[in-house]
Design a protein around this motif. Sequence first.
Motif, PDB file in Angstrom:
ATOM      1  N   LEU A 639       0.851  -1.196   0.000  1.00 38.91           N
ATOM      2  CA  LEU A 639       0.000   0.000   0.000  1.00 38.91           C
ATOM      3  C   LEU A 639       0.883   1.242   0.000  1.00 38.91           C
ATOM      4  CD1 LEU A 639      -2.070  -2.206   0.902  1.00 38.91           C
ATOM      5  CD2 LEU A 639      -3.159  -0.441   2.312  1.00 38.91           C
ATOM      6  N   GLU A 640       0.587   2.194  -0.915  1.00 39.41           N
ATOM      7  CA  GLU A 640       1.347   3.434  -1.014  1.00 39.41           C
ATOM      8  C   GLU A 640       0.395   4.616  -1.118  1.00 39.41           C
ATOM      9  OE1 GLU A 640       4.183   3.503  -4.094  1.00 39.41           O
ATOM     10  OE2 GLU A 640       5.205   1.659  -3.477  1.00 39.41           O
ATOM     11  N   LEU A 641       0.802   5.755  -0.506  1.00 39.53           N
ATOM     12  CA  LEU A 641       0.021   6.994  -0.570  1.00 39.53           C
ATOM     13  C   LEU A 641       0.762   7.978  -1.462  1.00 39.53           C
ATOM     14  CD1 LEU A 641      -0.951   7.346   3.216  1.00 39.53           C
ATOM     15  CD2 LEU A 641      -2.364   6.474   1.347  1.00 39.53           C
ATOM     16  N   THR A 642       0.089   8.458  -2.481  1.00 36.23           N
ATOM     17  CA  THR A 642       0.671   9.424  -3.410  1.00 36.23           C
ATOM     18  C   THR A 642      -0.316  10.547  -3.643  1.00 36.23           C
ATOM     19  OG1 THR A 642      -0.181   8.212  -5.311  1.00 36.23           O
ATOM     20  CG2 THR A 642       2.035   7.615  -4.553  1.00 36.23           C
ATOM     21  N   ASP A 643       0.149  11.603  -4.386  1.00 35.30           N
ATOM     22  CA  ASP A 643      -0.697  12.738  -4.728  1.00 35.30           C
ATOM     23  C   ASP A 643      -1.381  13.297  -3.483  1.00 35.30           C
ATOM     24  OD1 ASP A 643      -1.851  14.649  -6.290  1.00 35.30           O
ATOM     25  OD2 ASP A 643      -3.492  13.363  -7.016  1.00 35.30           O
TER      26      ASP A 643
END
Length: 1302
Positions: A639-643
């Motif tokens: 899981l990755e958080l971007t923008d």
Amino acid sequence: MERRRMDAALLVLFLGHLAAALEVPLDLPQPPTITHQSPKDYIIDPRENIIIHCEAKGKPHPSFSWTRNGTHFDIDEDPNVTMRPHSGTLVVDISRAKAEQYECVYQCTARNKHGTAVSNNIVVKQSRSPLWSKEKIKPIVVQEGVSLVLPCRPPAGLPPPIIFWMDNNFQRLPQSSRVAQSLNGDLYFSNVLRDDSRNDYICYARFPYTQTIQQKQPITVKVLNMDAINDTMAAFYNDTDLFSEEPADERKPSFLIPSGPSSSKTVLRGQVLEMECIAEGLPTPEVSWTKVSGDLPAKRTSFLHYQRTLRIVNVSESDAGDYRCTARNQLGSVHHTIHVMVKAAPYWISGAPRNLVLAPGESSVLTCRASGTPKPSITWAMNGIPIENSPKDLSRKVEDDTIIFTDVQPGSSAVYQCNVSNDYGYLLSNAFVNVLSEPPRVLTQSNKVYQVIKNHRALIDCASFGSPIPKITWFKDSRSSTLDGDPYILHDNGTLEIHIAQAHNSGRYTCVARNSIGIYENHVSLEVKEPTRILKQPEYKVVQRGKSVVFECKVKHDPSLIPTMTWLKDDGELPADERLIVDSDSLTITDVTENDAGVYTCIMNTTLDHDSASAELTVVEATPTPAVVYERPDPPTDLELTDQKKRSVQLTWTPGDEHNSPIQKFLIQYEDLLHHRGHWHNLTEVPGTKTTAHLKLSPYAHYTFRVLALNAVDFSRPSLSSRVYKTEPAAPDENPTGVQGFGTEHDNLVISWKPLSGLQSNGPGLHYKVMWRQKAVDSDWTTVTVANNSKFVVSGVPTFVPYELKVQAVNDYGAGPEPAIAHGYSGEDLPVAAPENVQAIVMNSALAEVHWDPVPFKLIRGHLKGFKVYYWRERSLHKHNPHHVEKQILTFSGNHTRGMLPGLHPFSLYSFNVRVYNGKGEGPPSPTRQFETPEGVPGTPTSLIVTNPNLDSLTLEWSPPHVRNGRITGYTLKYQQVNNSNELGPMEELALPANETSVTLPNLKYSTRYKFYLNAKTVRGAGPAISGEGVTIMDEGNTQTSHPIARSPSRHPTPQAPSVSPFGNVSSLVGEDGALISWEYRGPEKNVYVEYKNKNSEAEEEWQKELVNGSQNFMLKGLKGGLSYRVRVVAKGHHDQPPLLSEEVLVTVPAVASRQVDIATQGWFIGLMCAIALLILILLIICFIQRNKGGKYPVKEKEDAHTDPEFQPMKEDDCTFGEYSDNEDHKPLKGSRTPSNGTVKRDDSDDSLVDYGEGGDGQFNEDGSFIGQYSGKSASRDTAEGHESSEAPSPINAMNSLNSFV
């Protein structure tokens, strides 16, 4: 095939046009025609209002009247019956009456100035569902293999109930060729098996009209073989029915029903014929049916209940004859012949008589052709009156079933009734003859467009009316010539037929109607359309399971018609399955399964025609493939958080293994570590084909995220949490909801709201800005700040004033949006005004209606909740009643201005006042008003005492009712004899004045019990009665007295002017049958009576009457022996003329010995009873002396040797032994042992005179002592059971013992 169907439909339509040809437009004068009426046999539901229909048309509109049981029924005299406006339909309100009162025969009459029509006789009966009679059903024990019948015998209902057998679990009992229910509801077993044993054979009866089901008591059946019967015979002997004791061997059949070799049955034409034959035998016999005198009607015949029942529907005369049922098994057969007779209620041969519309001077006939078995009779009536009693008309001639009209004239219009009847029913038909002179008119809609398919038949209407009947001619387009030859056919009703329509037949048609008075034209159009045809039909398909298949269905149709495509599977609707895809010209089936095999039909419909084609689908097995294992998916990873933005972030992940089931969607959840740590919430979902999601977030939160995957099996485990993402604080995005204002005191305002959650606060320092101001007053908002609370109290405000309210959320980063305005009121206070113009209207002796004016809103000072009426009974209006003050309260919620006071005491003075109340409480009372209730029926007299009993009289004394409810106007005394079996004799009645409280009844029968009923009366009627009983004393001389009457002052008849008596030679002759009175009479009056009374009676009203019209002698019966009677003959004329009397004769009836003797009053019977009682007393004394005699003898020694410490001596007062006395529970002796089998063994000391009194060697001395040793004990002594061994020696046993020594 389709062509024939459409031709048949058009032919029916054509015949319908002919049937409607004599319809008279309602704007023209015409006699009544009944259009709707209730059925002849009208069964009603007793729980609902009775509606008896009678509708009719006519010009002018007819008026209605009814007869009931053959006499005029005055609707206005019955408050429960109303007639609907502009109709003859009756509505009976059974809420105030019983439905049984209206079970009658009704007939409706509709009349206007042109004639009278009558309805059928409508027999109204209420449906009945009576209760099952209580009965105790003993268990049934039968031997295996025998036959058995379980009776149902349901209560008779109207209509008859539907019978069925069920068990305790409401499951139908299985039936077979061995077990069957008969037409009357009984359950028959050809032979019973061990499996038939059960305790819940229950017969149910369902009554269709009331929809109620009643059940019979359960029947227990126990089926045993012979060994089991021998083992259990004793246990069931006292409370069972044993049907057979012989072994049940195999046997040839015999019929349980019907009995005998033959029977007969009568059935009516058109009804259903049901015949049954139920046979018993072992093995189970099979039943078959044949018709001896012909063949069974195959299309109308069916066999039910495993061939036991033969059913023929729509019976005709050809079904009469002999029918044979045969029961057969391996051991033989048996036959039964049923002779069927077919009768027929009347039926029309060529339809009911039809209305005639004639012009003046025309002729015609009215026919009434009917048949039946036996042949029915035909009667005619005109306007409801038999035609032979109707006014003569030279233009009318009646010949059996036909009325011939010639040269009719205006004014001859009437309604004729034809009644056809025989023993099995009747037909009643109304047909009017309407004499009119009317120009033609065309009733078919103008410019109507007819559409027809090419090569089909076309029918173009020209429905017309006129008198004389108009002549119809047709023209097309240019009207060059009439259309009366090929290809056109002109029917009698004006319809134009084109047998095979072609395209060139399309166009505009003109219909012309003319008679001697005028002419009328009408225009219509005909359009001939191209037929619908399937160009490419679906083809036969063979497809493997799991594959797809397509059926094509291409169609050509007329472009002006809108088509509709429908697909069927095996002549039924397509399954609701998304695998079946229907397009405009094809059907596609994906992922085919075995269930998809079948015949598929495409149908193309238009508004005028249709076409269809079919094809079959065969499904074969696909090539085998390895088994597939399906599991839920693995959790997503990475899981990755971007923008990352202030209020949003993009989350990406990697899906886990699908495990042979595609992922359908992903679920994203979040946890707020700042406000709600440890709780996960659903945030959003995305399709299974995506691995990213754009997430909208709230300010001032610490988010972590996780993802779950879903396939056809289940959700995966949650993924690992993402890293924490913190959003920045901001001003609130929303304000609190649920803002409201109310008061808890009269001078405060409480403002409340639903606070925001932590996630909704959007930042630290959340508080609320509360604002308020008076509504409708130009004032500024008052504002306060509230934190950590959800309400605020404003004090010192005016009472019950409307306010506008606002609550705004504020935090350290700013305020929320402009709040919406809410509304509320400050606190309430008690009302300051009372209702005005208060008055009461007395409805009856127990009900009054109170009225008042509403209180102004400002004076209520709160939310109006309602009004309360305080009322109390001041006193009774009777002078003897005490003062009453007991206040009662009735509350009327809402804004009312009236209310009813029920349950009032009659003949009383009441006071009352009215108060308004709000949420705070009640206001002041209105001025007290009073009203009086009228009189009612009185209560029961306080007491009724019988005093001063004599040989032939009793005196009754009573006290007036405690509850008078008015002024007592008198009393009614009823009394009757009560014999020794408590049967009541005839009722006598006396009217007594109000000022009397006692009465003496003379001339009563000696030694007889009488029952009395006394009630008081007011002007409103009689109240409930008090009852009592009294007995006249015994007459030693056994004297009979005359019929009881009340003693009252003598009243002599008023002297009348002498008149010449029309009677002469009055004489009497007394015999065994009575007194024969003879006379001569020469008067004109027809009402002649013989009057007689006891010679000693002086009361004028005691004359008893016997009507003897048309005779000059009469036998008086029932005269009492030993009495003399005065007898006279009376002739009565009009009410205003005095009666004419003969001379009186004295008739003496000789005394005869009474044949009915009360044995209880005879001297010899009383003496015999006294002698028997004296003898029993002497024997008891002897028993007592012998038992307590002095000296020792072997019994005494044996008793001394076995002294029981608990033994108690005989009681001298009742000659019984203390511990040996038998109580109602049959308890054993103290110190005795009771075995488990319930018997009680005697100890050695348990000796008694009874046991040894039967010995052969024992003797008494002269002084009564016992000589010699005991000779022996009773053989049954040691085996005596329970209560027998614990009984004390009774005096009767002692007598028996003494008798053995005498």
